[in-house]
Design a protein around this motif. Structure first.
Motif, short mmCIF file in Angstrom:
data_model
loop_
_atom_site.label_atom_id
_atom_site.label_comp_id
_atom_site.label_asym_id
_atom_site.label_seq_id
_atom_site.Cartn_x
_atom_site.Cartn_y
_atom_site.Cartn_z
N GLN A 73 47.64 41.72 39.25
CA GLN A 73 46.45 41.72 40.11
C GLN A 73 46.41 42.96 40.99
OE1 GLN A 73 44.16 39.23 39.94
NE2 GLN A 73 42.81 40.17 41.44
N ASN A 131 40.16 29.87 52.60
CA ASN A 131 41.50 29.45 52.19
C ASN A 131 41.98 28.17 52.89
OD1 ASN A 131 42.67 31.67 50.35
ND2 ASN A 131 41.69 32.81 52.00
N VAL A 150 42.48 25.32 43.23
CA VAL A 150 42.44 26.75 42.90
C VAL A 150 41.88 26.97 41.50
CG1 VAL A 150 43.84 28.80 42.44
CG2 VAL A 150 44.28 27.43 44.47
N LEU A 151 42.35 26.17 40.54
CA LEU A 151 41.89 26.33 39.17
C LEU A 151 40.38 26.09 39.05
CD1 LEU A 151 42.63 26.70 36.12
CD2 LEU A 151 42.70 24.21 36.01
N VAL A 153 38.05 26.21 41.41
CA VAL A 153 37.29 27.26 42.09
C VAL A 153 37.29 28.54 41.27
CG1 VAL A 153 37.26 28.77 44.10
CG2 VAL A 153 37.57 26.33 44.40
N ARG A 154 38.46 28.91 40.75
CA ARG A 154 38.56 30.15 39.96
C ARG A 154 37.62 30.13 38.76
NH1 ARG A 154 42.85 33.80 38.91
NH2 ARG A 154 43.36 33.48 41.11
N ILE A 155 37.60 29.01 38.04
CA ILE A 155 36.77 28.92 36.84
C ILE A 155 35.28 28.94 37.21
CG2 ILE A 155 36.07 27.37 34.97
CD1 ILE A 155 39.00 26.59 34.69
N GLN A 157 33.89 30.20 39.90
CA GLN A 157 33.47 31.44 40.54
C GLN A 157 33.40 32.63 39.59
OE1 GLN A 157 36.08 31.89 43.97
NE2 GLN A 157 34.47 31.14 45.32
N MET A 158 34.03 32.55 38.44
CA MET A 158 34.01 33.69 37.53
C MET A 158 32.58 34.11 37.15
SD MET A 158 37.26 33.72 34.93
CE MET A 158 37.21 31.98 34.47
N ASN A 161 30.51 35.08 40.45
CA ASN A 161 30.82 36.38 41.05
C ASN A 161 30.25 37.54 40.26
OD1 ASN A 161 32.20 35.17 43.13
ND2 ASN A 161 34.23 35.47 42.25
#
Length: 282
Positions: A73, A131, A150-151, A153-155, A157-158, A161
């Motif tokens: 990252q 957070n 987290v998982l 939100v990550r999926i 938001q991809m 975003n």
């Protein structure tokens, strides 16, 4: 130590490096938007994505496990900053040399003093607010609940975003042009906000109705609960998605102090809601 996640302590050294890379990139990003060079922004983002994926895959091959994800990252962000910095210097070197004068910097710093006074604490509150669920879920329910959060939100938001970032860049440039020409940017704001709402409404309802089943189908049955998280969080992300143009307008009209109050109210409600929910659940 407070939240029982001391295994993260060895990775904290990467935080200042990552912040430096992000800060450099944001400056270069705003300048590129200002001069309407969207092509080089896309080019640098391509390098960022390639750097992140390549670094993380390389870390996996070398057996670095979780450390490889963090290193990848940071590497991707550094690579994007370098690529964009090189392009900016190559294309705009003459302009930058002419404009970057100490007396001019002092004059503009004084003129736009409200930005650091209100934006810095607002950004800090926004970061804490974003957070807070992760930290509080770990505190009340353990790392497993945080991982599901987290998982999901990550999926979610991809795609959000990708769309919102491109819309924000174009909207910022066009709305600024309208505003600087003495016209009212509100009709343009209204049009873009409604368009974003219409774009997002159908996917939002799909996730609300069949989110757990979608996650289980794509990721496996073990991630059904992450889909349950997603079916609730998509409501928050929907409104967060359509408010992006309004945030740009705030910057334009120098209403940062009102936005700071909004962030304070948001973080207060978010933290109190999670604590109340946790106490009721437990």
């Amino acid at each position: 130590t407070i939240f029982g996640i001391t295994e993260l302590s060895n990775w904290l050294v990467w935080i200042p490096i990552s912040i430096l890379a992000i800060g450099i990139y944001q400056n270069l990003n705003y300048w590129s938007i200002r001069v309407k060079t969207y092509k080089r922004l896309s080019f640098s983002q391509m390098f960022r994505s390639t750097g992140v994926v390549g670094g993380q895959l390389g870390g996996g091959i070398l057996g670095l496990l979780s450390s490889g994800l963090i290193i990848g990252q940071v590497f991707g962000q550094l690579l994007a900053s370098f690529v964009l910095g090189y392009q900016v210097w190559k294309d705009d070197k003459a302009v930058l040399k002419q404009k970057l004068k100490l007396h001019r910097i002092k004059k503009l710093a004084k003129e736009y003093i409200e930005f650091p006074i209100y934006n810095a604490p607002q950004s800090l509150l926004n970061s804490i607010s974003s957070n807070a669920p992760l930290i509080l879920l770990a505190f009340f329910f353990g790392a497993g609940a945080s991982g599901l959060y987290v998982l999901s939100v990550r999926i979610l938001q991809m795609p959000i975003n990708i769309i919102s970032e491109n819309v924000r860049k174009v909207f910022y440039q066009k709305a600024s042009s309208i505003f600087n020409n003495g016209l009212n940017p509100y009709p343009f704001l209204k049009k873009i906000t409604i368009s974003l709402a219409l774009l997002a409404i159908l996917p939002t309802f799909i996730v609300i109705i069949v989110g757990p089943e979608l996650f289980a189908f794509v990721l496996g049955d073990n991630w059904y609960d992450a889909g349950t998280f997603a079916s609730w969080m998509i409501i928050w992300l929907f409104f967060d998605f359509i408010r992006k143009p309004s945030v740009v307008i705030i910057q334009m009209f120098k209403w940062q102090k009102y936005y700071l109050f909004y962030e304070f109210l948001l973080i207060t409600v978010r933290i109190v809601s999670i604590i109340i929910g946790a106490l009721i659940y437990k």
